[in-house]
Design an enzyme around this catalytic site. Sequence first.
Site, mmCIF file in Angstrom:
data_model
loop_
_atom_site.group_PDB
_atom_site.id
_atom_site.type_symbol
_atom_site.label_atom_id
_atom_site.label_comp_id
_atom_site.label_asym_id
_atom_site.label_seq_id
_atom_site.Cartn_x
_atom_site.Cartn_y
_atom_site.Cartn_z
ATOM 1 N N THR A 141 0.860 -1.188 0.000
ATOM 2 C CA THR A 141 0.000 0.000 0.000
ATOM 3 C C THR A 141 0.894 1.235 0.000
ATOM 4 O O THR A 141 2.111 1.138 0.185
ATOM 5 C CB THR A 141 -0.920 0.033 1.248
ATOM 6 O OG1 THR A 141 -0.126 0.334 2.407
ATOM 7 C CG2 THR A 141 -1.647 -1.295 1.452
ATOM 8 N N ASP A 142 0.291 2.409 -0.176
ATOM 9 C CA ASP A 142 1.086 3.644 -0.166
ATOM 10 C C ASP A 142 1.773 3.851 1.172
ATOM 11 O O ASP A 142 2.904 4.348 1.236
ATOM 12 C CB ASP A 142 0.186 4.837 -0.482
ATOM 13 C CG ASP A 142 -0.254 4.859 -1.934
ATOM 14 O OD1 ASP A 142 0.423 4.206 -2.768
ATOM 15 O OD2 ASP A 142 -1.270 5.516 -2.241
ATOM 16 N N CYS A 143 1.085 3.507 2.248
ATOM 17 C CA CYS A 143 1.675 3.732 3.576
ATOM 18 C C CYS A 143 2.492 2.542 4.062
ATOM 19 O O CYS A 143 3.353 2.672 4.942
ATOM 20 C CB CYS A 143 0.589 4.080 4.599
ATOM 21 S SG CYS A 143 -0.824 2.967 4.596
ATOM 22 N N TYR A 144 2.217 1.359 3.489
ATOM 23 C CA TYR A 144 2.976 0.157 3.842
ATOM 24 C C TYR A 144 3.466 -0.491 2.540
ATOM 25 O O TYR A 144 2.882 -1.456 2.045
ATOM 26 C CB TYR A 144 2.099 -0.831 4.615
ATOM 27 C CG TYR A 144 1.695 -0.366 5.994
ATOM 28 C CD1 TYR A 144 2.637 -0.250 7.010
ATOM 29 C CD2 TYR A 144 0.362 -0.069 6.284
ATOM 30 C CE1 TYR A 144 2.271 0.165 8.280
ATOM 31 C CE2 TYR A 144 -0.024 0.352 7.540
ATOM 32 C CZ TYR A 144 0.932 0.470 8.541
ATOM 33 O OH TYR A 144 0.568 0.881 9.792
ATOM 34 N N PRO A 145 4.547 0.064 1.949
ATOM 35 C CA PRO A 145 4.951 -0.371 0.605
ATOM 36 C C PRO A 145 5.669 -1.724 0.559
ATOM 37 O O PRO A 145 5.723 -2.347 -0.505
ATOM 38 C CB PRO A 145 5.883 0.748 0.137
ATOM 39 C CG PRO A 145 6.434 1.327 1.407
ATOM 40 C CD PRO A 145 5.340 1.220 2.421
#
Length: 389
Positions: A141-145
């Site tokens: 994800t954007d916050c958990y790449p």
Amino acid sequence: MTKFKINKTIHQINARIRSGKVVVVTAEEIIDIVKNEGPEEAARHVDVVTTGTFAPMCSSGAFINFGHSTPPIKASRVWLNRVPAYGGLAAVDCYIGATEPAEDDPLNKVHPGEFNYGGGHVIQDLVDGKTVHLRAEAYGTDCYPNRRVEKEVTLKTLPQATLCNPRNAYQNYNCAVNLTNKTVYTYMGTLKPRAANANYCSAGQLSPLFNDPYYRTIGLGTRIFLGGGVGYVTWHGTQHNPAVERTPQGVPLRPAGTLWVMGDLKQMSSAFLVGVGIQGYGCSLAVGLGVPIPLLNEEIAAQTGISDEEIFTQVIDYGSDYPQGVGRSLAQVSYAELKSGVIMFQGRRVPTVPLSSVVKAREIAATLKTWIAKGRFLLGEPQFTLPGA
């Protein structure tokens, strides 16, 4: 309302623990006290009775937080020593169940499978201080790449690890036989054909819920011995079913109450948390658990005075009836008979095999007794007690 001659509170008993004046005995020691002095005198002179059980308890597992990586990851799939853990909790939280086998286990493809390693063994390895390989995968994800993390962890390096067992300390359980002409492999162990053995799983007179059959002192917040450390009852366990037939003393004749328990895994010991492989069935975790029973009145004292001769269970056919969902009882036997090593069944002597350890149960009750006597363990006052019959 029943009026008792003896009326104590947990608060008063804790004050006696703090002062060093508490009188505490094990569930085996209280039997003769009640028999010789009567329930009233037992309640007057004894404050706490300690219990214990040690046996495979499949509905067990641990919540583990394995810490953030750099860059961070929102793990969707997690493995510990190749054993899948459930990752659908939060970014780096997972739950590993005791019965989950290793991903490459052949299971029962070659019957009967051995089930040498699973979630219960991972939990034992952690409390043993061993290094465990962790692998986590994510979709990113954007916050958990981050999409993949592999690292070695120990119980000491994990930010948090909590044993959380939804169903432990079953109040009574079946005695299992096999009436078919072939060997069967069950969660009650290996059962030989034509009732050549009878397997059972309870510490009998030492078992926690036999000593408080209506759960009058046990509930949310009850402090217990769990896995060698301190734990708590947090709810009634799954399959909690107190509304079963009971003896005049209130002891259930079939599986009844259960406990939902949890505690800090970092306090625990592999002496009381042992990974188990049950041939032909699967993996599990043998759990050591002990509950202190405060003798608040003579009725509770009388109930702790129960002996193996007064505790009964049902003999069930696990070869045909149980897999067909038939709950027929073939006989009723006492735990005194079961612990003797032989029961009379259908006119012949059948050897009995315990899945639980009375030796370990005694050790747990004795350890809890020592903790309380030395002021190291105060009783937890339940916010409400478990649902009763």
